[in-house]
Write a protein that holds these residues in place. Structure first.
Motif, mmCIF file in Angstrom:
data_model
loop_
_atom_site.group_PDB
_atom_site.id
_atom_site.type_symbol
_atom_site.label_atom_id
_atom_site.label_comp_id
_atom_site.label_asym_id
_atom_site.label_seq_id
_atom_site.Cartn_x
_atom_site.Cartn_y
_atom_site.Cartn_z
ATOM 1 N N ARG A 56 109.537 148.192 19.553
ATOM 2 C CA ARG A 56 109.287 148.556 18.155
ATOM 3 C C ARG A 56 110.499 148.275 17.280
ATOM 4 O O ARG A 56 110.360 147.816 16.147
ATOM 5 N N ALA A 57 111.698 148.545 17.796
ATOM 6 C CA ALA A 57 112.928 148.276 17.035
ATOM 7 C C ALA A 57 113.075 146.781 16.781
ATOM 8 O O ALA A 57 113.443 146.363 15.667
ATOM 9 N N ARG A 58 112.775 145.950 17.800
ATOM 10 C CA ARG A 58 112.853 144.495 17.598
ATOM 11 C C ARG A 58 111.820 144.033 16.572
ATOM 12 O O ARG A 58 112.102 143.172 15.739
ATOM 13 N N SER A 59 110.634 144.625 16.619
ATOM 14 C CA SER A 59 109.589 144.254 15.655
ATOM 15 C C SER A 59 109.985 144.637 14.238
ATOM 16 O O SER A 59 109.773 143.875 13.293
ATOM 17 N N ARG A 60 110.559 145.827 14.083
ATOM 18 C CA ARG A 60 111.007 146.252 12.745
ATOM 19 C C ARG A 60 112.105 145.346 12.217
ATOM 20 O O ARG A 60 112.123 144.983 11.039
ATOM 21 N N ALA A 61 113.038 144.963 13.089
ATOM 22 C CA ALA A 61 114.125 144.075 12.664
ATOM 23 C C ALA A 61 113.572 142.713 12.258
ATOM 24 O O ALA A 61 113.990 142.134 11.250
ATOM 25 N N PHE A 62 112.624 142.188 13.018
ATOM 26 C CA PHE A 62 111.994 140.909 12.691
ATOM 27 C C PHE A 62 111.288 141.010 11.339
ATOM 28 O O PHE A 62 111.450 140.146 10.480
ATOM 29 N N ASP A 63 110.498 142.069 11.154
ATOM 30 C CA ASP A 63 109.774 142.252 9.898
ATOM 31 C C ASP A 63 110.724 142.351 8.717
ATOM 32 O O ASP A 63 110.459 141.801 7.651
ATOM 33 N N ALA A 64 111.833 143.055 8.904
ATOM 34 C CA ALA A 64 112.794 143.228 7.814
ATOM 35 C C ALA A 64 113.378 141.888 7.377
ATOM 36 O O ALA A 64 113.661 141.679 6.200
ATOM 37 N N VAL A 65 113.558 140.973 8.319
ATOM 38 C CA VAL A 65 114.131 139.667 7.988
ATOM 39 C C VAL A 65 113.065 138.692 7.509
ATOM 40 O O VAL A 65 113.225 138.017 6.494
ATOM 41 N N LEU A 67 109.601 139.142 6.710
ATOM 42 C CA LEU A 67 108.486 139.469 5.824
ATOM 43 C C LEU A 67 108.906 140.004 4.455
ATOM 44 O O LEU A 67 108.057 140.277 3.626
ATOM 45 N N THR A 68 110.189 140.171 4.206
ATOM 46 C CA THR A 68 110.640 140.669 2.906
ATOM 47 C C THR A 68 110.726 139.531 1.901
ATOM 48 O O THR A 68 110.591 138.353 2.254
ATOM 49 N N ASP A 69 110.945 139.872 0.651
ATOM 50 C CA ASP A 69 111.111 138.844 -0.381
ATOM 51 C C ASP A 69 112.253 137.906 0.010
ATOM 52 O O ASP A 69 113.349 138.355 0.344
ATOM 53 N N GLY A 70 111.980 136.630 0.014
ATOM 54 C CA GLY A 70 112.971 135.635 0.394
ATOM 55 C C GLY A 70 112.980 135.320 1.871
ATOM 56 O O GLY A 70 113.662 134.398 2.300
ATOM 57 N N GLY A 71 112.225 136.067 2.669
ATOM 58 C CA GLY A 71 112.144 135.802 4.097
ATOM 59 C C GLY A 71 111.328 134.549 4.362
ATOM 60 O O GLY A 71 110.686 133.982 3.463
ATOM 61 N N ASN A 72 111.337 134.094 5.595
ATOM 62 C CA ASN A 72 110.656 132.848 5.945
ATOM 63 C C ASN A 72 109.162 132.884 5.648
ATOM 64 O O ASN A 72 108.605 131.916 5.140
ATOM 65 N N VAL A 73 108.497 133.988 5.983
ATOM 66 C CA VAL A 73 107.054 134.071 5.736
ATOM 67 C C VAL A 73 106.780 134.084 4.240
ATOM 68 O O VAL A 73 105.862 133.414 3.754
ATOM 69 N N HIS A 74 107.593 134.815 3.501
ATOM 70 C CA HIS A 74 107.438 134.866 2.041
ATOM 71 C C HIS A 74 107.605 133.479 1.436
ATOM 72 O O HIS A 74 106.814 133.038 0.602
ATOM 73 N N ARG A 75 108.631 132.761 1.877
ATOM 74 C CA ARG A 75 108.868 131.411 1.358
ATOM 75 C C ARG A 75 107.741 130.463 1.764
ATOM 76 O O ARG A 75 107.338 129.592 0.997
ATOM 77 N N LEU A 76 107.216 130.624 2.992
ATOM 78 C CA LEU A 76 106.113 129.790 3.447
ATOM 79 C C LEU A 76 104.882 129.992 2.569
ATOM 80 O O LEU A 76 104.266 129.024 2.111
ATOM 81 N N VAL A 77 104.529 131.240 2.309
ATOM 82 C CA VAL A 77 103.355 131.526 1.480
ATOM 83 C C VAL A 77 103.561 130.985 0.074
ATOM 84 O O VAL A 77 102.662 130.350 -0.487
ATOM 85 N N LEU A 78 104.730 131.215 -0.489
ATOM 86 C CA LEU A 78 104.995 130.695 -1.839
ATOM 87 C C LEU A 78 104.940 129.173 -1.846
ATOM 88 O O LEU A 78 104.444 128.572 -2.794
ATOM 89 N N GLY A 79 105.428 128.540 -0.785
ATOM 90 C CA GLY A 79 105.384 127.093 -0.703
ATOM 91 C C GLY A 79 103.969 126.567 -0.624
ATOM 92 O O GLY A 79 103.646 125.531 -1.208
ATOM 93 N N LEU A 80 103.101 127.292 0.064
ATOM 94 C CA LEU A 80 101.710 126.870 0.167
ATOM 95 C C LEU A 80 100.961 127.101 -1.140
ATOM 96 O O LEU A 80 100.126 126.288 -1.538
ATOM 97 N N VAL A 81 101.264 128.209 -1.810
ATOM 98 C CA VAL A 81 100.571 128.562 -3.046
ATOM 99 C C VAL A 81 101.069 127.718 -4.215
ATOM 100 O O VAL A 81 100.283 127.237 -5.036
#
Length: 84
Positions: A56-65, A67-81
């Protein structure tokens, strides 16, 4: 689309470096029914709570990096949109 391909390539490259680790620790178990067996294992048994908390701690750390604004997933979604 190019960004998505780059992310997928990077993810597959890091997945290839991953190695599973197995640790076997034998211990004596006595008892003939569930409760007796459970009591005989006691503190020597698997530390599922600790392993679960660590995951759970590893998952929270991954999410914090990722899924937050400016994170890889955020940038990916913005890039697609916002792709032009």
């Amino acid at each position: 689309m190019l960004l998505l391909a780059a992310l997928l390539f990077a993810a597959s490259a890091s997945a290839q470096d991953w190695q599973a680790v197995e640790r076997v620790e034998p211990y004596d178990v006595t008892g003939s029914a569930g409760l007796g067996i459970y009591r005989s294992i006691g503190a020597r048994g698997p530390k599922l709570g600790e392993l679960s908390d660590a995951q759970r701690a590893r998952s929270r750390a991954f999410d914090a990096v990722e899924l937050t604004d400016g994170g890889n997933v955020h940038r990916l979604v913005l890039g697609l949109v916002d792709s032009k």
